[in-house]
Structure formats: structure tokens, C-alpha cells
Design a protein around this motif. Sequence first.
Motif, PDB file in Angstrom:
ATOM      1  N   MET A  60       0.840  -1.175   0.000  1.00 24.23           N
ATOM      2  CA  MET A  60       0.000   0.000   0.000  1.00 24.23           C
ATOM      3  C   MET A  60       0.891   1.246   0.000  1.00 24.23           C
ATOM      4  O   MET A  60       1.899   1.288   0.704  1.00 24.23           O
ATOM      5  N   GLU A  61       0.501   2.216  -0.771  1.00 25.09           N
ATOM      6  CA  GLU A  61       1.247   3.470  -0.820  1.00 25.09           C
ATOM      7  C   GLU A  61       1.242   4.153   0.535  1.00 25.09           C
ATOM      8  O   GLU A  61       0.273   4.062   1.280  1.00 25.09           O
ATOM      9  N   GLU A  62       2.318   4.873   0.837  1.00 26.46           N
ATOM     10  CA  GLU A  62       2.426   5.537   2.135  1.00 26.46           C
ATOM     11  C   GLU A  62       1.331   6.590   2.314  1.00 26.46           C
ATOM     12  O   GLU A  62       0.762   6.731   3.400  1.00 26.46           O
ATOM     13  N   LYS A  63       0.999   7.306   1.253  1.00 24.97           N
ATOM     14  CA  LYS A  63      -0.042   8.339   1.324  1.00 24.97           C
ATOM     15  C   LYS A  63      -1.396   7.710   1.665  1.00 24.97           C
ATOM     16  O   LYS A  63      -2.140   8.217   2.519  1.00 24.97           O
ATOM     17  N   VAL A  64      -1.701   6.605   1.026  1.00 26.32           N
ATOM     18  CA  VAL A  64      -2.953   5.896   1.290  1.00 26.32           C
ATOM     19  C   VAL A  64      -2.941   5.328   2.710  1.00 26.32           C
ATOM     20  O   VAL A  64      -3.935   5.415   3.446  1.00 26.32           O
ATOM     21  N   TRP A  65      -1.793   4.752   3.116  1.00 28.77           N
ATOM     22  CA  TRP A  65      -1.667   4.189   4.462  1.00 28.77           C
ATOM     23  C   TRP A  65      -1.906   5.248   5.534  1.00 28.77           C
ATOM     24  O   TRP A  65      -2.595   5.018   6.512  1.00 28.77           O
ATOM     25  N   LYS A  66      -1.332   6.434   5.357  1.00 30.58           N
ATOM     26  CA  LYS A  66      -1.508   7.510   6.329  1.00 30.58           C
ATOM     27  C   LYS A  66      -2.977   7.903   6.444  1.00 30.58           C
ATOM     28  O   LYS A  66      -3.479   8.168   7.537  1.00 30.58           O
ATOM     29  N   LYS A  67      -3.664   7.930   5.328  1.00 37.46           N
ATOM     30  CA  LYS A  67      -5.092   8.282   5.321  1.00 37.46           C
ATOM     31  C   LYS A  67      -5.915   7.212   6.045  1.00 37.46           C
ATOM     32  O   LYS A  67      -6.771   7.526   6.874  1.00 37.46           O
ATOM     33  N   VAL A  68      -5.636   5.940   5.758  1.00 38.78           N
ATOM     34  CA  VAL A  68      -6.338   4.835   6.418  1.00 38.78           C
ATOM     35  C   VAL A  68      -6.049   4.850   7.919  1.00 38.78           C
ATOM     36  O   VAL A  68      -6.959   4.706   8.744  1.00 38.78           O
ATOM     37  N   ASN A  69      -4.793   5.030   8.279  1.00 36.95           N
ATOM     38  CA  ASN A  69      -4.396   5.071   9.686  1.00 36.95           C
ATOM     39  C   ASN A  69      -5.085   6.227  10.409  1.00 36.95           C
ATOM     40  O   ASN A  69      -5.596   6.068  11.518  1.00 36.95           O
ATOM     41  N   SER A  70      -5.121   7.388   9.783  1.00 40.78           N
ATOM     42  CA  SER A  70      -5.750   8.567  10.382  1.00 40.78           C
ATOM     43  C   SER A  70      -7.246   8.332  10.610  1.00 40.78           C
ATOM     44  O   SER A  70      -7.788   8.675  11.666  1.00 40.78           O
ATOM     45  N   ARG A  71      -7.902   7.739   9.630  1.00 45.08           N
ATOM     46  CA  ARG A  71      -9.329   7.441   9.773  1.00 45.08           C
ATOM     47  C   ARG A  71      -9.576   6.415  10.878  1.00 45.08           C
ATOM     48  O   ARG A  71     -10.509   6.540  11.656  1.00 45.08           O
ATOM     49  N   ALA A  72      -8.739   5.400  10.936  1.00 45.29           N
ATOM     50  CA  ALA A  72      -8.893   4.369  11.972  1.00 45.29           C
ATOM     51  C   ALA A  72      -8.733   4.980  13.362  1.00 45.29           C
ATOM     52  O   ALA A  72      -9.518   4.686  14.272  1.00 45.29           O
ATOM     53  N   CYS A  73      -7.738   5.843  13.532  1.00 43.59           N
ATOM     54  CA  CYS A  73      -7.549   6.525  14.826  1.00 43.59           C
ATOM     55  C   CYS A  73      -8.776   7.359  15.165  1.00 43.59           C
ATOM     56  O   CYS A  73      -9.250   7.361  16.310  1.00 43.59           O
ATOM     57  N   GLY A  74      -9.298   8.058  14.175  1.00 48.01           N
ATOM     58  CA  GLY A  74     -10.484   8.886  14.384  1.00 48.01           C
ATOM     59  C   GLY A  74     -11.699   8.062  14.781  1.00 48.01           C
ATOM     60  O   GLY A  74     -12.464   8.455  15.670  1.00 48.01           O
ATOM     61  N   ILE A  75     -11.874   6.921  14.151  1.00 49.41           N
ATOM     62  CA  ILE A  75     -13.012   6.053  14.466  1.00 49.41           C
ATOM     63  C   ILE A  75     -12.888   5.518  15.890  1.00 49.41           C
ATOM     64  O   ILE A  75     -13.847   5.517  16.655  1.00 49.41           O
TER      65      ILE A  75
END
Length: 129
Positions: A1-16
Motif C-alpha cells: 500500500m502506498e504511504e499516502k494511502v496508508w496515512k489516510k487509512v491510519n488517520s481514519r482508523a484513529c479517528g473512528i
Amino acid sequence: MEEKVWKKVNSRACGIIRSCLTLDLIYDVMNETLTKRLWEILNNKYLTKNIENQLHLKKIFYQFKMNRGVSIREHVNNFTKLLSDMANVDIMVDDEDNAMLLLCSLSEDDYGTFVLTMINGRTIVSYKA
């Protein structure tokens, strides 16, 4: 997975995860940016079966009282959540004690007659002079 996509997924998971926490729990993880680390902090702090967590939960359990302005539904939900938290750290309380503590946690002003009825198993009639 691209780092940019990973950061977005990680950020959303933390938010959830944070959106599911109460205010007192959010403060423990508010500066954490990695989902894995956030989860580990919560798991270690609240799901470990150490004596401190068990004693803390028992204290909350035995001092459990209904707060003013809280609906009976919300109060029972809070009680059920507390029982679930206790079960997660291997604290078991028998059903009779659970029922008695729940009854005793109700507001005397609003539920006194109901509590007496449930404990005594009969209707109690009170007359006001």
C-alpha cells in the motif's frame, strides 16, 4: 500500500477509535497518531487483568449510583457496560448480587417503592396524610 494511502487509512482508523471513547478515555490517547499504538495503550490500560484494574472496577461497581437526570435506560446500559468491563478482567459477580446492586443504585426518591416491591416481593402501599 502506498504511504499516502496508508496515512489516510491510519488517520481514519484513529479517528473512528477515538469517536467511540468517552472523554476520560480520549485524554489517554489524544496525541497518539498510530492506530496500533493507540490500541495497545487502551488494551494495556483497560483490558489487562492486573490487580489495579480489578480493584478499580470493583470500587466503581460497589459505589455505582444513578446520577440525576439520567434515564433508567441509560443507567441500566451503564451498569451492563460495567459488568462487561469486569468480565473482561475476570471479575465475576453472581446474578443475585448484580440484581441487588442494580436495585440499590436506583434513586431512592424516584424508585424507592419499586425497589422495596422488588426486594419484598409484594406491593407496598404508602399513604400520605
